[in-house]
Design a protein around this motif. Sequence first.
Motif, mmCIF file in Angstrom:
data_model
loop_
_atom_site.group_PDB
_atom_site.id
_atom_site.type_symbol
_atom_site.label_atom_id
_atom_site.label_comp_id
_atom_site.label_asym_id
_atom_site.label_seq_id
_atom_site.Cartn_x
_atom_site.Cartn_y
_atom_site.Cartn_z
ATOM 1 N N GLU A 305 -0.885 -2.908 -7.525
ATOM 2 C CA GLU A 305 -0.004 -4.054 -7.711
ATOM 3 C C GLU A 305 1.172 -3.756 -8.636
ATOM 4 O OE1 GLU A 305 -1.908 -7.853 -8.400
ATOM 5 O OE2 GLU A 305 -3.806 -7.045 -7.680
ATOM 6 N N THR A 306 0.997 -2.807 -9.542
ATOM 7 C CA THR A 306 2.071 -2.477 -10.472
ATOM 8 C C THR A 306 3.080 -1.504 -9.881
ATOM 9 O OG1 THR A 306 0.670 -0.740 -11.417
ATOM 10 C CG2 THR A 306 0.640 -2.894 -12.510
ATOM 11 N N ASN A 307 2.794 -0.961 -8.713
ATOM 12 C CA ASN A 307 3.686 0.009 -8.093
ATOM 13 C C ASN A 307 4.861 -0.714 -7.426
ATOM 14 O OD1 ASN A 307 4.818 1.766 -5.921
ATOM 15 N ND2 ASN A 307 3.264 3.189 -6.630
ATOM 16 N N GLU A 308 6.084 -0.320 -7.783
ATOM 17 C CA GLU A 308 7.267 -0.959 -7.229
ATOM 18 C C GLU A 308 8.130 0.026 -6.437
ATOM 19 O OE1 GLU A 308 9.359 -3.265 -10.134
ATOM 20 O OE2 GLU A 308 7.691 -4.677 -10.374
ATOM 21 N N GLU A 309 7.505 1.040 -5.845
ATOM 22 C CA GLU A 309 8.223 1.959 -4.981
ATOM 23 C C GLU A 309 8.518 1.285 -3.642
ATOM 24 O OE1 GLU A 309 6.822 6.349 -5.448
ATOM 25 O OE2 GLU A 309 5.038 5.092 -5.756
ATOM 26 N N LEU A 336 10.960 -4.821 -1.463
ATOM 27 C CA LEU A 336 10.491 -3.441 -1.552
ATOM 28 C C LEU A 336 10.096 -2.867 -0.197
ATOM 29 C CD1 LEU A 336 8.352 -3.692 -4.837
ATOM 30 C CD2 LEU A 336 10.590 -2.592 -4.549
ATOM 31 N N GLY A 337 10.389 -3.581 0.872
ATOM 32 C CA GLY A 337 10.162 -3.044 2.200
ATOM 33 C C GLY A 337 8.859 -3.446 2.857
ATOM 34 N N TYR A 338 8.087 -4.321 2.233
ATOM 35 C CA TYR A 338 6.862 -4.809 2.862
ATOM 36 C C TYR A 338 7.262 -5.737 4.004
ATOM 37 C CZ TYR A 338 4.130 -2.888 -0.996
ATOM 38 O OH TYR A 338 3.547 -2.036 -1.897
ATOM 39 N N SER A 339 6.726 -5.479 5.191
ATOM 40 C CA SER A 339 7.205 -6.177 6.385
ATOM 41 C C SER A 339 6.119 -6.970 7.104
ATOM 42 C CB SER A 339 7.830 -5.172 7.359
ATOM 43 O OG SER A 339 6.913 -4.137 7.675
ATOM 44 N N VAL A 340 4.975 -7.142 6.465
ATOM 45 C CA VAL A 340 3.898 -8.001 6.965
ATOM 46 C C VAL A 340 3.348 -8.769 5.776
ATOM 47 C CG1 VAL A 340 1.571 -8.083 7.945
ATOM 48 C CG2 VAL A 340 3.245 -6.491 8.878
#
Length: 460
Positions: A305-309, A336-340
């Motif tokens: 959850e802390t990853n913001e790549e 951040l590019g999450y698409s679902v």
Amino acid sequence: MDRREFVKSAGIMAAISSIDLTDMANASQHSSKMIAVVKTQSNFEREKLLRPFGFKGGYLTELWQAVSQMESASGNKKIGLATQSVLYGDAELFPLHSEANGNAMMYVLVNRALDIVRANPFTTPVELFDKILPLVLAEGKKVTGKADLNINFVYNALVSVDNAAWLIYAAENGYNTFDEMIPGPYKKALSHRNEKIAIMYQIPYGMPMQDLKDAAQQGYFVFKIKTGYPGSQEEMLKGDMERLTLIHNTLKDLRTDHTADGRLIYTMDANARYEKKETLQRYLDHAKNIGAFDRILLYEEPLSETNEENVADLGIRIGADESAHDEASTLKRFELGYSVLVLKGIAKTLSMSVKLAKLASERNVPCMCADLTVNPILVDWHKNLAAHLAPFPVINMGLMETNGDMNYTNWDEMVKYHPGSGASWFKRKDGVFTLDKDFYDRSGGIFEPLPHYQNLFKID
């Protein structure tokens, strides 16, 4: 992650402010009736699992079924159900206590939440949820002694409370179907009526390959692979890659009528176990090397959850689940590019789920529904949500996971508690739920009496 860590830009703040103001205005137009809950009770049942159920690097052996009862000032009395999963709610908290003690803490929080509800009249369940959430979170930190308690623990504790509130709200306003009871601001996002819902067949760590073959023979065509093997990051990656090779070799030559090319589909779910994008990329490279990559429909919550790549360049759909706590954190994931968007109405409450479904719909982000190994009645609460979302790309039908039938020792008996267990829409066939007019007329039975669970309470 703390909500404040996500809210870093004026743009997000402005977006959330406009969303909240619009929703509040629409909600007030939808219903002006104030509902006061005057009596509450709770109870629970412990349900054993057939085998230790592994994810997030840990294992569950039982799941508590929490039941909350509410009675309004006008005399309406309703119960809401929840399946507790402390490991899902807070994976850091889970190993600090015995499994029973962790469940007991969550159940205590259920009762604290019911106390808070009695002091907070409401017009819609979403309004109630927003009003009590900060108070319940504060109580959760006290109950667990964990200052950084994961908000998902609190959401999970609120599910039975929220479900009871939805049924009280429906009764007070004369709503008899899922469609009717959804407040105005969220209706557009939940305006679809899928005729079919593809069932994601879950593959936990230790499942024998013969079970996969049997599932494919039964018609399942979407296979959800649990990743995030126990151990260090390197041990995890090694275990996940070996597991994928074994699974792909088992399924690669099997065929289905549900996909355009006849091939079976894979999804993955790491429950945020991967700390770095680089490690995830190595897993996906392995998938390419063995010919499994182009079978992947989506990958749920791979990174911590802390990853913001940014994940937009990975070549597959990446789904936000645990990290999509609220509107602000969900918008951040989209950036951040999450698409679902992975909706868990049976883990994060229906109230939060309708809010996030609206957000996704406005941005054309597809949604699916993931399980929490819930009981049969909650399957249909979730099925209602999945049924009303836009069809998922590629498969062109609803998409949801349900795995209780393969994990509960007492599943067949629990099925008897469901008022619609004899209906065609309740049954799985060829890897899908087929939904007809009866399903939508009855809303999967969620408004109907539940004698088994009602009998857990004292007669007034």
